[in-house]
Design a protein around this motif. Structure first.
Motif, PDB file in Angstrom:
ATOM      1  N   ALA A   1       0.832  -1.205   0.000  1.00  0.00           N
ATOM      2  CA  ALA A   1       0.000   0.000   0.000  1.00  0.00           C
ATOM      3  C   ALA A   1       0.868   1.258   0.000  1.00  0.00           C
ATOM      4  CB  ALA A   1      -0.929  -0.008   1.211  1.00  0.00           C
ATOM      5  N   LEU A   2       1.961   1.225   0.766  1.00  0.00           N
ATOM      6  CA  LEU A   2       2.882   2.361   0.779  1.00  0.00           C
ATOM      7  C   LEU A   2       3.538   2.535  -0.586  1.00  0.00           C
ATOM      8  CD1 LEU A   2       4.312   4.621   2.281  1.00  0.00           C
ATOM      9  CD2 LEU A   2       5.955   2.932   3.157  1.00  0.00           C
ATOM     10  N   THR A   3       3.850   1.421  -1.248  1.00  0.00           N
ATOM     11  CA  THR A   3       4.411   1.474  -2.601  1.00  0.00           C
ATOM     12  C   THR A   3       3.453   2.183  -3.549  1.00  0.00           C
ATOM     13  OG1 THR A   3       5.692  -0.564  -2.324  1.00  0.00           O
ATOM     14  CG2 THR A   3       5.132   0.081  -4.568  1.00  0.00           C
ATOM     15  N   ARG A   4       2.183   1.786  -3.515  1.00  0.00           N
ATOM     16  CA  ARG A   4       1.190   2.391  -4.404  1.00  0.00           C
ATOM     17  C   ARG A   4       1.007   3.870  -4.096  1.00  0.00           C
ATOM     18  NH1 ARG A   4      -2.614  -0.089  -7.957  1.00  0.00           N
ATOM     19  NH2 ARG A   4      -2.322   1.298  -9.732  1.00  0.00           N
ATOM     20  N   TYR A   5       1.054   4.205  -2.816  1.00  0.00           N
ATOM     21  CA  TYR A   5       0.925   5.607  -2.412  1.00  0.00           C
ATOM     22  C   TYR A   5       2.072   6.442  -2.980  1.00  0.00           C
ATOM     23  CZ  TYR A   5       0.646   9.710   0.617  1.00  0.00           C
ATOM     24  OH  TYR A   5       0.572  10.994   1.094  1.00  0.00           O
TER      25      TYR A   5
ATOM     26  N   VAL B   1       4.448  10.656  -5.660  1.00  0.00           N
ATOM     27  CA  VAL B   1       5.778  11.237  -5.855  1.00  0.00           C
ATOM     28  C   VAL B   1       5.830  12.141  -7.087  1.00  0.00           C
ATOM     29  CG1 VAL B   1       8.173  10.684  -6.470  1.00  0.00           C
ATOM     30  CG2 VAL B   1       7.065   9.517  -4.549  1.00  0.00           C
ATOM     31  N   PRO B   2       5.230  11.746  -8.248  1.00  0.00           N
ATOM     32  CA  PRO B   2       5.253  12.661  -9.402  1.00  0.00           C
ATOM     33  C   PRO B   2       4.667  14.029  -9.087  1.00  0.00           C
ATOM     34  CG  PRO B   2       4.573  10.477 -10.097  1.00  0.00           C
ATOM     35  CD  PRO B   2       4.610  10.456  -8.604  1.00  0.00           C
ATOM     36  N   ALA B   3       3.587  14.059  -8.304  1.00  0.00           N
ATOM     37  CA  ALA B   3       2.975  15.349  -7.944  1.00  0.00           C
ATOM     38  C   ALA B   3       3.874  16.138  -7.003  1.00  0.00           C
ATOM     39  CB  ALA B   3       1.607  15.118  -7.301  1.00  0.00           C
ATOM     40  N   TRP B   4       4.508  15.435  -6.062  1.00  0.00           N
ATOM     41  CA  TRP B   4       5.411  16.118  -5.126  1.00  0.00           C
ATOM     42  C   TRP B   4       6.622  16.702  -5.857  1.00  0.00           C
ATOM     43  CZ3 TRP B   4       5.476  11.413  -1.266  1.00  0.00           C
ATOM     44  CH2 TRP B   4       4.243  11.330  -0.639  1.00  0.00           C
ATOM     45  N   ALA B   5       7.082  15.980  -6.906  1.00  0.00           N
ATOM     46  CA  ALA B   5       8.295  16.413  -7.613  1.00  0.00           C
ATOM     47  C   ALA B   5       8.007  17.457  -8.690  1.00  0.00           C
ATOM     48  CB  ALA B   5       8.987  15.200  -8.241  1.00  0.00           C
TER      49      ALA B   5
ATOM     50  N   TYR C   1       6.720   1.495  -9.973  1.00  0.00           N
ATOM     51  CA  TYR C   1       6.419   0.791  -8.716  1.00  0.00           C
ATOM     52  C   TYR C   1       7.408  -0.306  -8.347  1.00  0.00           C
ATOM     53  CZ  TYR C   1       4.223  -2.812 -11.666  1.00  0.00           C
ATOM     54  OH  TYR C   1       3.973  -3.779 -12.599  1.00  0.00           O
ATOM     55  N   PRO C   2       8.067  -1.022  -9.297  1.00  0.00           N
ATOM     56  CA  PRO C   2       9.033  -2.037  -8.848  1.00  0.00           C
ATOM     57  C   PRO C   2      10.166  -1.459  -8.002  1.00  0.00           C
ATOM     58  CG  PRO C   2       8.486  -2.405 -11.142  1.00  0.00           C
ATOM     59  CD  PRO C   2       7.894  -1.078 -10.766  1.00  0.00           C
ATOM     60  N   VAL C   3      10.555  -0.215  -8.313  1.00  0.00           N
ATOM     61  CA  VAL C   3      11.637   0.412  -7.552  1.00  0.00           C
ATOM     62  C   VAL C   3      11.209   0.613  -6.103  1.00  0.00           C
ATOM     63  CG1 VAL C   3      13.123   2.441  -7.349  1.00  0.00           C
ATOM     64  CG2 VAL C   3      12.512   1.554  -9.617  1.00  0.00           C
ATOM     65  N   TYR C   4      10.044   1.234  -5.903  1.00  0.00           N
ATOM     66  CA  TYR C   4       9.555   1.459  -4.545  1.00  0.00           C
ATOM     67  C   TYR C   4       9.318   0.135  -3.819  1.00  0.00           C
ATOM     68  CZ  TYR C   4       8.575   6.184  -6.312  1.00  0.00           C
ATOM     69  OH  TYR C   4       8.689   7.438  -6.868  1.00  0.00           O
ATOM     70  N   ALA C   5       8.743  -0.827  -4.526  1.00  0.00           N
ATOM     71  CA  ALA C   5       8.380  -2.097  -3.884  1.00  0.00           C
ATOM     72  C   ALA C   5       9.614  -2.847  -3.395  1.00  0.00           C
ATOM     73  CB  ALA C   5       7.577  -2.964  -4.854  1.00  0.00           C
TER      74      ALA C   5
ATOM     75  N   ALA D   1       4.403  -9.028  -5.089  1.00  0.00           N
ATOM     76  CA  ALA D   1       5.506  -9.939  -5.427  1.00  0.00           C
ATOM     77  C   ALA D   1       6.855  -9.269  -5.214  1.00  0.00           C
ATOM     78  CB  ALA D   1       5.365 -10.397  -6.880  1.00  0.00           C
ATOM     79  N   PHE D   2       7.013  -8.027  -5.669  1.00  0.00           N
ATOM     80  CA  PHE D   2       8.291  -7.335  -5.526  1.00  0.00           C
ATOM     81  C   PHE D   2       8.602  -7.040  -4.055  1.00  0.00           C
ATOM     82  CE2 PHE D   2       7.449  -5.851 -10.033  1.00  0.00           C
ATOM     83  CZ  PHE D   2       8.399  -6.686 -10.590  1.00  0.00           C
ATOM     84  N   VAL D   3       7.579  -6.686  -3.282  1.00  0.00           N
ATOM     85  CA  VAL D   3       7.784  -6.492  -1.846  1.00  0.00           C
ATOM     86  C   VAL D   3       8.268  -7.793  -1.213  1.00  0.00           C
ATOM     87  CG1 VAL D   3       6.594  -6.128   0.350  1.00  0.00           C
ATOM     88  CG2 VAL D   3       6.177  -4.572  -1.559  1.00  0.00           C
ATOM     89  N   SER D   4       7.655  -8.909  -1.583  1.00  0.00           N
ATOM     90  CA  SER D   4       8.048 -10.206  -1.035  1.00  0.00           C
ATOM     91  C   SER D   4       9.466 -10.570  -1.432  1.00  0.00           C
ATOM     92  CB  SER D   4       7.074 -11.290  -1.507  1.00  0.00           C
ATOM     93  OG  SER D   4       5.767 -11.061  -1.016  1.00  0.00           O
ATOM     94  N   ILE D   5       9.842 -10.256  -2.673  1.00  0.00           N
ATOM     95  CA  ILE D   5      11.220 -10.514  -3.119  1.00  0.00           C
ATOM     96  C   ILE D   5      12.193  -9.758  -2.232  1.00  0.00           C
ATOM     97  CG2 ILE D   5      12.887 -10.040  -4.952  1.00  0.00           C
ATOM     98  CD1 ILE D   5      10.722 -10.781  -6.964  1.00  0.00           C
ATOM     99  N   GLY D   6      11.895  -8.471  -1.978  1.00  0.00           N
ATOM    100  CA  GLY D   6      12.766  -7.682  -1.110  1.00  0.00           C
ATOM    101  C   GLY D   6      12.853  -8.243   0.290  1.00  0.00           C
ATOM    102  N   LEU D   7      11.731  -8.733   0.812  1.00  0.00           N
ATOM    103  CA  LEU D   7      11.713  -9.309   2.157  1.00  0.00           C
ATOM    104  C   LEU D   7      12.477 -10.630   2.214  1.00  0.00           C
ATOM    105  CD1 LEU D   7       7.991  -8.566   3.074  1.00  0.00           C
ATOM    106  CD2 LEU D   7       9.982  -7.672   4.297  1.00  0.00           C
ATOM    107  N   GLU D   8      12.523 -11.355   1.099  1.00  0.00           N
ATOM    108  CA  GLU D   8      13.158 -12.664   1.077  1.00  0.00           C
ATOM    109  C   GLU D   8      14.655 -12.618   0.815  1.00  0.00           C
ATOM    110  OE1 GLU D   8      10.165 -16.076  -0.328  1.00  0.00           O
ATOM    111  OE2 GLU D   8      10.681 -14.627  -1.878  1.00  0.00           O
TER     112      GLU D   8
END
Length: 400
Positions: free
Chosen positions: A62-66, A71-75, A89-93, A352-359
């Motif tokens: 959820a934080l990744t999607r947020y 971020v584009p609007a903030w930047a 999103y893969p980068v953030y995830a 999936a990408f979040v899980s990869i990072g956790l693993e």
């Protein structure tokens, strides 16, 4: 070459002095989820830790999607506006997954919540849903040059990467992941290849990281080079679509190059994505019949090939066929439904990408060394040159 012969210490997490047993080979593959503990009593504590792990995975997703959406609007209006808009999103995830990995490891929770890291399920579901974004009718509309470029480019880059990785002494499974990723469609192709060859999770994480690292600068460098070289919009689009390894990055780069370039880039990339299933079939057959076949063993039959084949690829193909039929039957009204499916696909791939990072286990990645990076970088340069030659030949008189 046998399965034992490929385990020469080049594969992350293995050692030439300590070859894995048959059971270890089975449980280290991506076809049987090693994140799920075995021989563990599934009592109330197990399920409590698993629920906690799922909450962590979903929270990070959820934080990744947020971040992806805000971020584009903030930047906007700052010096990093283009970068903020281009990061996917893969980068953030993966980054959030890695940070979460550090946190749960320090807390001593990592092994207890590992059953919640359902990478296999998330990846395969996401890739099946990815098929819905591939409209076969669109591919057919540019069948000549797009399909010709896809076949020639995938074949040439895959074989070059496979050969070079062999010269660098990389494990055959990592060779397959790197060659698939750089020649077809990045992380998605690497995932399909991992299922076909039963690669280790660390190898998939390593390959996914390389794809992201190389794709980000390509978003800006390729449109700039296309302008420097004076390429037509069609040639520039075909070059971009044939090089950048993620669909979202192709869209970003194509938009920078122009509207016509974006259209051609999207068609070329979608055509390459559609060939992912063909490569998965070929890898399944090659590893079953050649790489992992023991000397003197009987030739594997169709049943063994079917057992090894990553079944989710069939779902990917079916989703493409159904989506194509649905859009043809409903017209513009069907696009809203496909958009919902695509959004759901993004959610599963983020998980999936979040899980990869956790693993990820850093020690295993460190053991892989610099050679995969050198292979991927060299293959990327080769891909740039071959794709430019093919795009210039096949799309020089093409108009969208």
């Amino acid at each position: 070459m046998t399965a034992d012969a490929t385990r020469t210490g080049n594969e992350p997490g293995t050692s030439a002095d300590d070859p894995p047993t048959e059971s270890e080979r089975d449980t280290s593959s991506t076809t049987a989820d090693p994140a799920e503990p075995t021989n563990v009593a599934r009592d109330g504590a197990f399920w409590a830790w698993t629920v906690l792990g799922l909450l962590i995975v979903v929270g990070l997703a959820a934080l990744t999607r947020y971040l992806e959406q805000n971020v584009p609007a903030w930047a906007e209006g700052t010096t990093v506006e283009d970068i903020g808009a281009a990061i996917e999103y893969p980068v953030y995830a993966i980054l959030l997954g890695l940070l979460g990995n550090v946190a749960v490891t320090l807390l001593g929770w990592r092994d207890r919540i590992a059953a919640a890291f359902r990478t296999e399920f998330f990846i395969k579901t996401g890739l099946v849903l990815l098929g819905a974004s591939i409209n076969l009718a669109v591919i057919a509309s540019a069948a000549g040059p797009a399909i010709a470029q896809a076949i020639l480019l995938i074949s040439g880059v895959f074989l070059f990467t496979w050969w070079l990785a062999g010269r660098f002494g990389l494990d055959d499974k990592l060779r397959a992941l790197l060659a698939s990723a750089v020649s077809i469609c990045g992380v998605s192709a690497a995932i399909a290849a991992a299922g076909a060859v039963r690669a280790r999770r660390e190898q998939l994480a390593y390959t996914a990281s390389l794809v992201i690292v190389f794709a980000l600068p390509s978003i800006f460098v390729l449109p700039w080079l296309a302008d420097v070289f004076g390429l037509s919009d069609a040639v520039a689009g075909a070059w971009i679509g044939g090089n950048i390894d993620t669909t979202a990055a192709v869209t970003a780069a194509g938009a920078l190059a122009g509207e016509e370039a974006l259209q051609i880039a999207s068609i070329v990339k979608v055509t390459q994505n559609a060939l992912m299933g063909v490569v998965a079939v070929a890898l399944t057959a090659y590893f079953t019949l050649r790489v992992e076949r023991r000397p003197g063993a009987a030739r594997p039959g169709l049943g063994e090939l079917w057992t090894r084949f990553p079944k989710f690829v069939l779902g990917f193909i079916a989703a493409s066929v159904i989506a194509t039929w649905y859009l043809d039957a409903t017209g513009a009204d069907g696009k809203a439904t496909i958009a919902i499916v695509n959004d759901l696909r993004v959610w599963f791939l983020i998980l999936a990408f979040v899980s990869i990072g956790l693993e990820v286990r850093v020690a295993s990645l460190r053991e892989a060394g610099w050679r995969p990076v050198a292979v991927f970088a060299s293959a990327t340069v080769f891909n740039l040159a071959l794709a430019l030659a093919l795009a210039s030949l096949l799309f020089r008189n093409f108009s969208a």
